[in-house]
Design a protein around this motif. Sequence first.
Motif, PDB file in Angstrom:
ATOM      1  N   SER A 287       0.821  -1.208   0.000  1.00 21.25           N
ATOM      2  CA  SER A 287       0.000   0.000   0.000  1.00 21.25           C
ATOM      3  C   SER A 287       0.859   1.264   0.000  1.00 21.25           C
ATOM      4  O   SER A 287       0.412   2.318  -0.403  1.00 21.25           O
ATOM      5  CB  SER A 287      -0.946   0.002   1.198  1.00 21.25           C
ATOM      6  OG  SER A 287      -0.195   0.055   2.391  1.00 21.25           O
ATOM      7  N   GLU A 288       2.104   1.150   0.467  1.00 24.92           N
ATOM      8  CA  GLU A 288       2.979   2.309   0.505  1.00 24.92           C
ATOM      9  C   GLU A 288       3.802   2.458  -0.771  1.00 24.92           C
ATOM     10  O   GLU A 288       4.432   3.471  -0.981  1.00 24.92           O
ATOM     11  CB  GLU A 288       3.940   2.206   1.701  1.00 24.92           C
ATOM     12  CG  GLU A 288       3.260   2.300   3.036  1.00 24.92           C
ATOM     13  CD  GLU A 288       4.223   2.018   4.181  1.00 24.92           C
ATOM     14  OE1 GLU A 288       5.397   1.710   3.931  1.00 24.92           O
ATOM     15  OE2 GLU A 288       3.777   2.112   5.329  1.00 24.92           O
ATOM     16  N   LYS A 289       3.830   1.414  -1.604  1.00 28.11           N
ATOM     17  CA  LYS A 289       4.639   1.463  -2.815  1.00 28.11           C
ATOM     18  C   LYS A 289       4.045   2.467  -3.799  1.00 28.11           C
ATOM     19  O   LYS A 289       2.854   2.487  -4.039  1.00 28.11           O
ATOM     20  CB  LYS A 289       4.725   0.086  -3.462  1.00 28.11           C
ATOM     21  CG  LYS A 289       5.579  -0.873  -2.658  1.00 28.11           C
ATOM     22  CD  LYS A 289       5.750  -2.174  -3.385  1.00 28.11           C
ATOM     23  CE  LYS A 289       6.620  -3.100  -2.553  1.00 28.11           C
ATOM     24  NZ  LYS A 289       6.912  -4.340  -3.271  1.00 28.11           N
ATOM     25  N   ALA A 290       4.918   3.275  -4.334  1.00 24.30           N
ATOM     26  CA  ALA A 290       4.487   4.276  -5.309  1.00 24.30           C
ATOM     27  C   ALA A 290       4.495   3.650  -6.695  1.00 24.30           C
ATOM     28  O   ALA A 290       5.285   2.753  -6.982  1.00 24.30           O
ATOM     29  CB  ALA A 290       5.427   5.477  -5.261  1.00 24.30           C
ATOM     30  N   GLY A 291       3.635   4.153  -7.555  1.00 24.83           N
ATOM     31  CA  GLY A 291       3.610   3.692  -8.923  1.00 24.83           C
ATOM     32  C   GLY A 291       4.612   4.457  -9.772  1.00 24.83           C
ATOM     33  O   GLY A 291       4.749   5.675  -9.650  1.00 24.83           O
TER      34      GLY A 291
ATOM     35  N   LEU B 210      -5.069   7.667 -15.564  1.00 17.51           N
ATOM     36  CA  LEU B 210      -6.411   7.943 -15.046  1.00 17.51           C
ATOM     37  C   LEU B 210      -6.884   6.851 -14.081  1.00 17.51           C
ATOM     38  O   LEU B 210      -7.784   7.072 -13.290  1.00 17.51           O
ATOM     39  CB  LEU B 210      -7.402   8.102 -16.196  1.00 17.51           C
ATOM     40  CG  LEU B 210      -7.145   9.335 -17.080  1.00 17.51           C
ATOM     41  CD1 LEU B 210      -8.074   9.336 -18.281  1.00 17.51           C
ATOM     42  CD2 LEU B 210      -7.275  10.624 -16.287  1.00 17.51           C
ATOM     43  N   ARG B 211      -6.267   5.666 -14.155  1.00 24.25           N
ATOM     44  CA  ARG B 211      -6.667   4.546 -13.282  1.00 24.25           C
ATOM     45  C   ARG B 211      -5.960   4.566 -11.939  1.00 24.25           C
ATOM     46  O   ARG B 211      -6.493   4.064 -10.963  1.00 24.25           O
ATOM     47  CB  ARG B 211      -6.368   3.214 -13.965  1.00 24.25           C
ATOM     48  CG  ARG B 211      -7.405   2.792 -14.975  1.00 24.25           C
ATOM     49  CD  ARG B 211      -7.246   1.329 -15.355  1.00 24.25           C
ATOM     50  NE  ARG B 211      -5.957   1.015 -15.937  1.00 24.25           N
ATOM     51  CZ  ARG B 211      -5.688   1.032 -17.239  1.00 24.25           C
ATOM     52  NH1 ARG B 211      -6.623   1.352 -18.100  1.00 24.25           N
ATOM     53  NH2 ARG B 211      -4.487   0.726 -17.672  1.00 24.25           N
ATOM     54  N   GLN B 212      -4.738   5.093 -11.888  1.00 27.10           N
ATOM     55  CA  GLN B 212      -4.021   5.066 -10.621  1.00 27.10           C
ATOM     56  C   GLN B 212      -3.068   6.245 -10.500  1.00 27.10           C
ATOM     57  O   GLN B 212      -2.788   6.939 -11.462  1.00 27.10           O
ATOM     58  CB  GLN B 212      -3.280   3.733 -10.437  1.00 27.10           C
ATOM     59  CG  GLN B 212      -1.955   3.619 -11.148  1.00 27.10           C
ATOM     60  CD  GLN B 212      -1.266   2.314 -10.822  1.00 27.10           C
ATOM     61  OE1 GLN B 212      -1.626   1.288 -11.382  1.00 27.10           O
ATOM     62  NE2 GLN B 212      -0.294   2.337  -9.947  1.00 27.10           N
ATOM     63  N   ASP B 213      -2.578   6.407  -9.282  1.00 29.62           N
ATOM     64  CA  ASP B 213      -1.675   7.495  -8.942  1.00 29.62           C
ATOM     65  C   ASP B 213      -0.230   7.052  -9.207  1.00 29.62           C
ATOM     66  O   ASP B 213       0.149   5.948  -8.819  1.00 29.62           O
ATOM     67  CB  ASP B 213      -1.877   7.816  -7.455  1.00 29.62           C
ATOM     68  CG  ASP B 213      -1.050   8.982  -6.992  1.00 29.62           C
ATOM     69  OD1 ASP B 213      -0.850   9.934  -7.769  1.00 29.62           O
ATOM     70  OD2 ASP B 213      -0.605   8.950  -5.829  1.00 29.62           O
TER      71      ASP B 213
END
Length: 163
Positions: A6-10, A49-52
Amino acid sequence: MTTSLSEKAGILIVDDMEENLIALEAVLGPLDQQLVRARSGEEALKAMLRQDFAVVLLDVLMPGMDGFETAANIKRLDQTKDVPIILLTGTDADSDYAYRGYAIGAADFLTKPFDPWLLRTKVNVFLEMHRKNRWLEARTEQLSGRVEELERTVEGLRKYVAE
């Protein structure tokens, strides 16, 4: 430092060539973040648009929507305009590519073949900024809630004193 999922950035990596995507994944893998692939500008915009995402690595030369057009579209959308973009291009790049990239809002511009250490370092800076921005957003929300709570308390005290 190990991060939970949950903390991993995209990190969005965009290139039309499979071997370039594999190379980017190999270079960025040690950062232990979520790597998302896109093989075109259109795929990249859908993913945005789907994720950060904390950062986008975007190839300049792609068929269809090229990297410049993709970056311009990313910067036009309220939801994605603040995501930093690192443009990547081959060594035979036109001399005005860097200028065009910065003019549309790219944060950085690298020529292939790039130094893996340099790319990881640059991406890591954007990951750290992303983490700090998320922390600030969460803290701002907490403080806003606390301010509202205090305002209700003050209003209650005013009513009590007025009676």
